[in-house]
Scaffold this motif. Sequence first.
Motif, PDB file in Angstrom:
ATOM      1  N   LYS A  65      -5.534 -31.424 -29.267  1.00 62.72           N
ATOM      2  CA  LYS A  65      -5.405 -32.141 -27.995  1.00 62.72           C
ATOM      3  C   LYS A  65      -4.706 -33.484 -28.190  1.00 62.72           C
ATOM      4  CE  LYS A  65      -9.394 -30.112 -25.612  1.00 62.72           C
ATOM      5  NZ  LYS A  65     -10.740 -30.388 -25.028  1.00 62.72           N
ATOM      6  N   ILE A  66      -4.977 -34.132 -29.326  1.00 61.54           N
ATOM      7  CA  ILE A  66      -4.315 -35.403 -29.622  1.00 61.54           C
ATOM      8  C   ILE A  66      -2.829 -35.169 -29.851  1.00 61.54           C
ATOM      9  CG2 ILE A  66      -4.163 -37.309 -31.264  1.00 61.54           C
ATOM     10  CD1 ILE A  66      -7.170 -36.919 -31.765  1.00 61.54           C
ATOM     11  N   THR A  67      -2.517 -34.121 -30.610  1.00 63.96           N
ATOM     12  CA  THR A  67      -1.111 -33.797 -30.893  1.00 63.96           C
ATOM     13  C   THR A  67      -0.345 -33.505 -29.609  1.00 63.96           C
ATOM     14  OG1 THR A  67      -1.756 -32.862 -33.043  1.00 63.96           O
ATOM     15  CG2 THR A  67       0.410 -32.253 -32.179  1.00 63.96           C
ATOM     16  N   LYS A  68      -1.011 -32.859 -28.654  1.00 65.47           N
ATOM     17  CA  LYS A  68      -0.374 -32.509 -27.373  1.00 65.47           C
ATOM     18  C   LYS A  68      -0.410 -33.672 -26.381  1.00 65.47           C
ATOM     19  CE  LYS A  68      -1.661 -27.623 -27.778  1.00 65.47           C
ATOM     20  NZ  LYS A  68      -2.514 -26.541 -27.205  1.00 65.47           N
ATOM     21  N   LYS A  69      -0.966 -34.812 -26.786  1.00 67.62           N
ATOM     22  CA  LYS A  69      -1.089 -36.007 -25.938  1.00 67.62           C
ATOM     23  C   LYS A  69      -2.073 -35.817 -24.791  1.00 67.62           C
ATOM     24  CE  LYS A  69       2.055 -37.935 -28.473  1.00 67.62           C
ATOM     25  NZ  LYS A  69       1.668 -38.921 -29.513  1.00 67.62           N
ATOM     26  N   ASP A  70      -2.933 -34.792 -24.880  1.00 65.80           N
ATOM     27  CA  ASP A  70      -4.003 -34.655 -23.890  1.00 65.80           C
ATOM     28  C   ASP A  70      -5.060 -35.732 -24.103  1.00 65.80           C
ATOM     29  OD1 ASP A  70      -2.785 -32.444 -22.773  1.00 65.80           O
ATOM     30  OD2 ASP A  70      -3.879 -31.012 -24.023  1.00 65.80           O
ATOM     31  N   ILE A  71      -5.155 -36.230 -25.337  1.00 64.23           N
ATOM     32  CA  ILE A  71      -6.017 -37.358 -25.681  1.00 64.23           C
ATOM     33  C   ILE A  71      -5.119 -38.461 -26.218  1.00 64.23           C
ATOM     34  CG2 ILE A  71      -7.899 -38.177 -27.144  1.00 64.23           C
ATOM     35  CD1 ILE A  71      -8.997 -35.343 -27.201  1.00 64.23           C
ATOM     36  N   GLN A  72      -5.235 -39.653 -25.646  1.00 63.82           N
ATOM     37  CA  GLN A  72      -4.346 -40.751 -26.001  1.00 63.82           C
ATOM     38  C   GLN A  72      -4.854 -41.507 -27.233  1.00 63.82           C
ATOM     39  OE1 GLN A  72      -1.363 -41.170 -24.421  1.00 63.82           O
ATOM     40  NE2 GLN A  72      -1.993 -39.263 -23.383  1.00 63.82           N
ATOM     41  N   ILE A  73      -3.948 -42.221 -27.855  1.00 60.26           N
ATOM     42  CA  ILE A  73      -4.249 -42.926 -29.097  1.00 60.26           C
ATOM     43  C   ILE A  73      -5.331 -43.975 -28.908  1.00 60.26           C
ATOM     44  CG2 ILE A  73      -2.398 -44.610 -28.750  1.00 60.26           C
ATOM     45  CD1 ILE A  73      -1.980 -44.583 -31.803  1.00 60.26           C
ATOM     46  N   ASP A  74      -5.370 -44.627 -27.730  1.00 60.31           N
ATOM     47  CA  ASP A  74      -6.394 -45.644 -27.497  1.00 60.31           C
ATOM     48  C   ASP A  74      -7.793 -45.044 -27.524  1.00 60.31           C
ATOM     49  OD1 ASP A  74      -4.650 -47.745 -27.299  1.00 60.31           O
ATOM     50  OD2 ASP A  74      -4.413 -47.579 -25.136  1.00 60.31           O
ATOM     51  N   GLU A  75      -7.919 -43.810 -27.046  1.00 55.98           N
ATOM     52  CA  GLU A  75      -9.214 -43.135 -27.060  1.00 55.98           C
ATOM     53  C   GLU A  75      -9.643 -42.838 -28.497  1.00 55.98           C
ATOM     54  OE1 GLU A  75     -12.639 -41.583 -25.274  1.00 55.98           O
ATOM     55  OE2 GLU A  75     -10.981 -42.748 -24.433  1.00 55.98           O
ATOM     56  N   VAL A  76      -8.703 -42.430 -29.327  1.00 56.07           N
ATOM     57  CA  VAL A  76      -9.009 -42.140 -30.736  1.00 56.07           C
ATOM     58  C   VAL A  76      -9.393 -43.419 -31.457  1.00 56.07           C
ATOM     59  CG1 VAL A  76      -8.159 -41.093 -32.867  1.00 56.07           C
ATOM     60  CG2 VAL A  76      -7.364 -40.244 -30.651  1.00 56.07           C
ATOM     61  N   LYS A  77      -8.709 -44.517 -31.166  1.00 58.08           N
ATOM     62  CA  LYS A  77      -9.062 -45.810 -31.758  1.00 58.08           C
ATOM     63  C   LYS A  77     -10.490 -46.192 -31.381  1.00 58.08           C
ATOM     64  CE  LYS A  77      -4.406 -47.817 -31.923  1.00 58.08           C
ATOM     65  NZ  LYS A  77      -3.524 -48.885 -31.365  1.00 58.08           N
ATOM     66  N   LYS A  78     -10.869 -45.880 -30.149  1.00 58.57           N
ATOM     67  CA  LYS A  78     -12.216 -46.180 -29.673  1.00 58.57           C
ATOM     68  C   LYS A  78     -13.250 -45.379 -30.459  1.00 58.57           C
ATOM     69  CE  LYS A  78     -12.419 -46.240 -25.292  1.00 58.57           C
ATOM     70  NZ  LYS A  78     -12.448 -45.694 -23.922  1.00 58.57           N
ATOM     71  N   TRP A  79     -12.949 -44.090 -30.720  1.00 59.70           N
ATOM     72  CA  TRP A  79     -13.873 -43.272 -31.513  1.00 59.70           C
ATOM     73  C   TRP A  79     -14.086 -43.901 -32.884  1.00 59.70           C
ATOM     74  CZ3 TRP A  79     -10.912 -37.982 -30.756  1.00 59.70           C
ATOM     75  CH2 TRP A  79     -11.003 -37.605 -29.414  1.00 59.70           C
ATOM     76  N   LYS A  80     -12.984 -44.278 -33.520  1.00 60.83           N
ATOM     77  CA  LYS A  80     -13.064 -44.843 -34.870  1.00 60.83           C
ATOM     78  C   LYS A  80     -13.852 -46.144 -34.855  1.00 60.83           C
ATOM     79  CE  LYS A  80     -11.873 -45.112 -39.295  1.00 60.83           C
ATOM     80  NZ  LYS A  80     -12.213 -44.104 -40.321  1.00 60.83           N
ATOM     81  N   ASN A  81     -13.576 -46.993 -33.891  1.00 55.84           N
ATOM     82  CA  ASN A  81     -14.285 -48.265 -33.800  1.00 55.84           C
ATOM     83  C   ASN A  81     -15.785 -48.050 -33.630  1.00 55.84           C
ATOM     84  OD1 ASN A  81     -14.048 -51.332 -33.382  1.00 55.84           O
ATOM     85  ND2 ASN A  81     -15.235 -50.682 -31.600  1.00 55.84           N
ATOM     86  N   ASN A  82     -16.150 -47.083 -32.803  1.00 60.17           N
ATOM     87  CA  ASN A  82     -17.569 -46.792 -32.582  1.00 60.17           C
ATOM     88  C   ASN A  82     -18.231 -46.260 -33.849  1.00 60.17           C
ATOM     89  OD1 ASN A  82     -17.442 -47.579 -29.914  1.00 60.17           O
ATOM     90  ND2 ASN A  82     -17.132 -45.514 -29.123  1.00 60.17           N
ATOM     91  N   LEU A  83     -17.500 -45.457 -34.605  1.00 57.87           N
ATOM     92  CA  LEU A  83     -18.054 -44.912 -35.852  1.00 57.87           C
ATOM     93  C   LEU A  83     -18.276 -46.023 -36.873  1.00 57.87           C
ATOM     94  CD1 LEU A  83     -15.831 -41.723 -36.184  1.00 57.87           C
ATOM     95  CD2 LEU A  83     -18.288 -41.752 -35.726  1.00 57.87           C
ATOM     96  N   VAL A  84     -17.282 -46.896 -37.017  1.00 62.28           N
ATOM     97  CA  VAL A  84     -17.403 -48.002 -37.968  1.00 62.28           C
ATOM     98  C   VAL A  84     -18.541 -48.918 -37.554  1.00 62.28           C
ATOM     99  CG1 VAL A  84     -16.240 -50.041 -38.879  1.00 62.28           C
ATOM    100  CG2 VAL A  84     -14.983 -47.901 -38.644  1.00 62.28           C
ATOM    101  N   ASN A  85     -18.601 -49.184 -36.258  1.00 59.64           N
ATOM    102  CA  ASN A  85     -19.633 -50.079 -35.729  1.00 59.64           C
ATOM    103  C   ASN A  85     -21.028 -49.506 -35.932  1.00 59.64           C
ATOM    104  OD1 ASN A  85     -20.604 -52.339 -33.999  1.00 59.64           O
ATOM    105  ND2 ASN A  85     -21.178 -50.647 -32.669  1.00 59.64           N
ATOM    106  N   ARG A  86     -21.173 -48.201 -35.723  1.00 57.95           N
ATOM    107  CA  ARG A  86     -22.475 -47.546 -35.841  1.00 57.95           C
ATOM    108  C   ARG A  86     -23.040 -47.672 -37.251  1.00 57.95           C
ATOM    109  NH1 ARG A  86     -22.260 -41.291 -34.839  1.00 57.95           N
ATOM    110  NH2 ARG A  86     -21.492 -41.363 -36.986  1.00 57.95           N
ATOM    111  N   ASN A  87     -22.155 -47.719 -38.229  1.00 56.04           N
ATOM    112  CA  ASN A  87     -22.585 -47.772 -39.623  1.00 56.04           C
ATOM    113  C   ASN A  87     -22.603 -49.188 -40.188  1.00 56.04           C
ATOM    114  OD1 ASN A  87     -22.856 -44.869 -40.048  1.00 56.04           O
ATOM    115  ND2 ASN A  87     -20.641 -44.788 -39.802  1.00 56.04           N
ATOM    116  N   SER A  88     -22.461 -50.180 -39.313  1.00 59.30           N
ATOM    117  CA  SER A  88     -22.434 -51.573 -39.749  1.00 59.30           C
ATOM    118  C   SER A  88     -23.822 -52.189 -39.659  1.00 59.30           C
ATOM    119  CB  SER A  88     -21.456 -52.370 -38.882  1.00 59.30           C
ATOM    120  OG  SER A  88     -21.543 -53.750 -39.154  1.00 59.30           O
ATOM    121  N   ASP A  89     -24.081 -53.167 -40.512  1.00 58.67           N
ATOM    122  CA  ASP A  89     -25.361 -53.893 -40.435  1.00 58.67           C
ATOM    123  C   ASP A  89     -25.488 -54.627 -39.109  1.00 58.67           C
ATOM    124  OD1 ASP A  89     -26.303 -53.072 -42.866  1.00 58.67           O
ATOM    125  OD2 ASP A  89     -25.635 -54.844 -43.950  1.00 58.67           O
TER     126      ASP A  89
END
Length: 255
Positions: A65-89
């Motif tokens: 879906k990302i490759t087809k642009k059905d999901i935009q890059i900003d949304e993927v950045k948000k996923w990554k940020n949430n994952l990093v944040n979840r594992n932070s002190d």
Amino acid sequence: MAKKNRTKIPQVNKVRAILQKEINSKCPNCENTDVGHFEIHHIDENPENNQIENLILLCPICHSKITKKDIQIDEVKKWKNNLVNRNSDIQFISVTVDSENCGWEAIKGAINAFEAVRFKSLFPILNFTFINNSEKTILLTNIEIKNQRLPIGLSGPVIDIPTILRPTIKYKIRLPKDEETINTVLNDEIIIPKNTAFKFQVEIFNDHMESFMPPHNKYAIYFKFGFNNDFYIDAPMILLNSSKYYDRLTHVGLG
């Protein structure tokens, strides 16, 4: 624009194990758990950038879906940020707006986006909530803010995000100039005991209140919060007077 060459990810098995731990063996978008078939995605879509901060493990369907642009890059950045944040002190929980004491409200259907709706006060007052998950007391010592002015024509119109604490203090931070970053050393630091949630306010001001008046004043705001004069935690991007972020559009500075 020159096409980037795909380079082999060094120690790919080790990187994959790190990314799998980061997502807790579950696709960060659809919660698919068939992790054996997951694929590594380059968030900035540059296959030469193999930094762990630019990689995320996804199920094949979401990757497609990302490759087809059905999901935009900003949304993927948000996923990554949430994952990093979840594992932070120090865990970011939410940002809301103090609509009782300023003329701003959350934009319906948008995340971390707010708009001026009343002339009560055009200086937005934001509530930030974090949790100190560490086993030691920490100090909030710095607030860094960066501003990017968005092009005219990007709009948005309230999702009420539950608040769990009363703010301990309100800091007043000047709105930086376009593309400028301001780092404010706090005179009144917050002491946060271990395993404790904490909440504070930031009022963004300028010499001219009209700088925040819609529809021509739209901003993407980036906050970093410094602790113990030692390390920083990024907050998700905040939009003022806009519900969408068009990083692919030509940047317009309006002075």
